[in-house]
Design a protein around this motif. Sequence first.
Motif, PDB file in Angstrom:
ATOM      1  N   ARG A  66       0.855  -1.184   0.000  1.00  0.00           N
ATOM      2  CA  ARG A  66       0.000   0.000   0.000  1.00  0.00           C
ATOM      3  C   ARG A  66       0.890   1.233   0.000  1.00  0.00           C
ATOM      4  N   CYS A  67       0.461   2.254  -0.697  1.00  0.00           N
ATOM      5  CA  CYS A  67       1.262   3.467  -0.828  1.00  0.00           C
ATOM      6  C   CYS A  67       1.325   4.239   0.490  1.00  0.00           C
ATOM      7  N   ARG A  68       2.423   4.948   0.678  1.00  0.00           N
ATOM      8  CA  ARG A  68       2.599   5.768   1.878  1.00  0.00           C
ATOM      9  C   ARG A  68       1.682   6.985   1.891  1.00  0.00           C
ATOM     10  N   CYS A  69       1.123   7.348   0.735  1.00  0.00           N
ATOM     11  CA  CYS A  69       0.221   8.506   0.697  1.00  0.00           C
ATOM     12  C   CYS A  69      -1.129   8.172   1.331  1.00  0.00           C
ATOM     13  N   ARG A  70      -1.282   6.914   1.704  1.00  0.00           N
ATOM     14  CA  ARG A  70      -2.477   6.417   2.391  1.00  0.00           C
ATOM     15  C   ARG A  70      -3.735   6.428   1.522  1.00  0.00           C
ATOM     16  N   ALA A  71      -3.563   6.621   0.249  1.00  0.00           N
ATOM     17  CA  ALA A  71      -4.712   6.566  -0.651  1.00  0.00           C
ATOM     18  C   ALA A  71      -5.171   5.120  -0.780  1.00  0.00           C
ATOM     19  N   VAL A  72      -6.435   4.952  -1.017  1.00  0.00           N
ATOM     20  CA  VAL A  72      -6.980   3.622  -1.224  1.00  0.00           C
ATOM     21  C   VAL A  72      -6.994   3.324  -2.721  1.00  0.00           C
ATOM     22  N   ALA A  73      -6.252   4.094  -3.465  1.00  0.00           N
ATOM     23  CA  ALA A  73      -6.205   3.932  -4.919  1.00  0.00           C
ATOM     24  C   ALA A  73      -5.562   2.599  -5.288  1.00  0.00           C
ATOM     25  N   PRO A  74      -5.993   2.031  -6.389  1.00  0.00           N
ATOM     26  CA  PRO A  74      -5.375   0.772  -6.830  1.00  0.00           C
ATOM     27  C   PRO A  74      -3.952   0.997  -7.328  1.00  0.00           C
ATOM     28  N   LEU A  75      -3.229  -0.094  -7.432  1.00  0.00           N
ATOM     29  CA  LEU A  75      -1.869  -0.051  -7.970  1.00  0.00           C
ATOM     30  C   LEU A  75      -1.911  -0.375  -9.449  1.00  0.00           C
ATOM     31  N   GLU A  76      -0.934   0.148 -10.175  1.00  0.00           N
ATOM     32  CA  GLU A  76      -0.766  -0.218 -11.577  1.00  0.00           C
ATOM     33  C   GLU A  76       0.659  -0.742 -11.741  1.00  0.00           C
ATOM     34  N   TRP A  77       0.840  -1.648 -12.676  1.00  0.00           N
ATOM     35  CA  TRP A  77       2.159  -2.223 -12.944  1.00  0.00           C
ATOM     36  C   TRP A  77       2.725  -1.562 -14.187  1.00  0.00           C
ATOM     37  N   VAL A  78       3.848  -0.869 -14.014  1.00  0.00           N
ATOM     38  CA  VAL A  78       4.470  -0.143 -15.123  1.00  0.00           C
ATOM     39  C   VAL A  78       5.875  -0.686 -15.376  1.00  0.00           C
ATOM     40  N   ALA A  79       6.315  -0.576 -16.611  1.00  0.00           N
ATOM     41  CA  ALA A  79       7.656  -1.044 -16.972  1.00  0.00           C
ATOM     42  C   ALA A  79       8.706  -0.183 -16.281  1.00  0.00           C
ATOM     43  N   ALA A  80       9.679  -0.825 -15.663  1.00  0.00           N
ATOM     44  CA  ALA A  80      10.803  -0.109 -15.078  1.00  0.00           C
ATOM     45  C   ALA A  80      11.750   0.291 -16.202  1.00  0.00           C
ATOM     46  N   GLN A  81      12.459   1.384 -16.012  1.00  0.00           N
ATOM     47  CA  GLN A  81      13.390   1.853 -17.032  1.00  0.00           C
ATOM     48  C   GLN A  81      14.603   0.940 -17.161  1.00  0.00           C
ATOM     49  N   GLY A  82      14.924   0.216 -16.093  1.00  0.00           N
ATOM     50  CA  GLY A  82      16.039  -0.731 -16.136  1.00  0.00           C
ATOM     51  C   GLY A  82      17.315  -0.235 -15.497  1.00  0.00           C
ATOM     52  N   GLY A  83      17.406   1.056 -15.218  1.00  0.00           N
ATOM     53  CA  GLY A  83      18.594   1.592 -14.569  1.00  0.00           C
ATOM     54  C   GLY A  83      18.549   1.368 -13.067  1.00  0.00           C
TER      55      GLY A  83
END
Length: 122
Positions: A38-55
């Motif tokens: 869960r995010c530290r912003c305490r939002a109940v918003a869902p998570l999304e999976w995004v591509a990491a840049q790789g660095g």
Amino acid sequence: MSGKASFAETFGSYLAGGELRIARCTACSQALGYAERRCRCRAVAPLEWVAAQGGARLHSFAVYYRRYSAEFEPPYAVAVVELDEGPMLISTVRTPAQALVTDMRLVAAFDKDGRLVFDPWP
């Protein structure tokens, strides 16, 4: 990915497909670490999976000179790497042990067996 899949299953399925993805809060865009759910912003918003840049940067490491697994020929380095997006992961770095220095730049890759590894930045 299905909303019913666990965090580890989702992360693992992306890795199995040769993709490094990270979970990100849809409310504030903060990237979550592997142990966070869960995010530290305490939002109940869902998570999304995004591509990491790789660095990444090498945070810390240990060099193993004994064979603990048939998969890894000693010496090999087990490292904590910090992705450019913020999350930290444990992986291996494919470079001679004497070349490793903390804070060195790395890039994500997949080895011939499909495992996530890191190489020195080109």
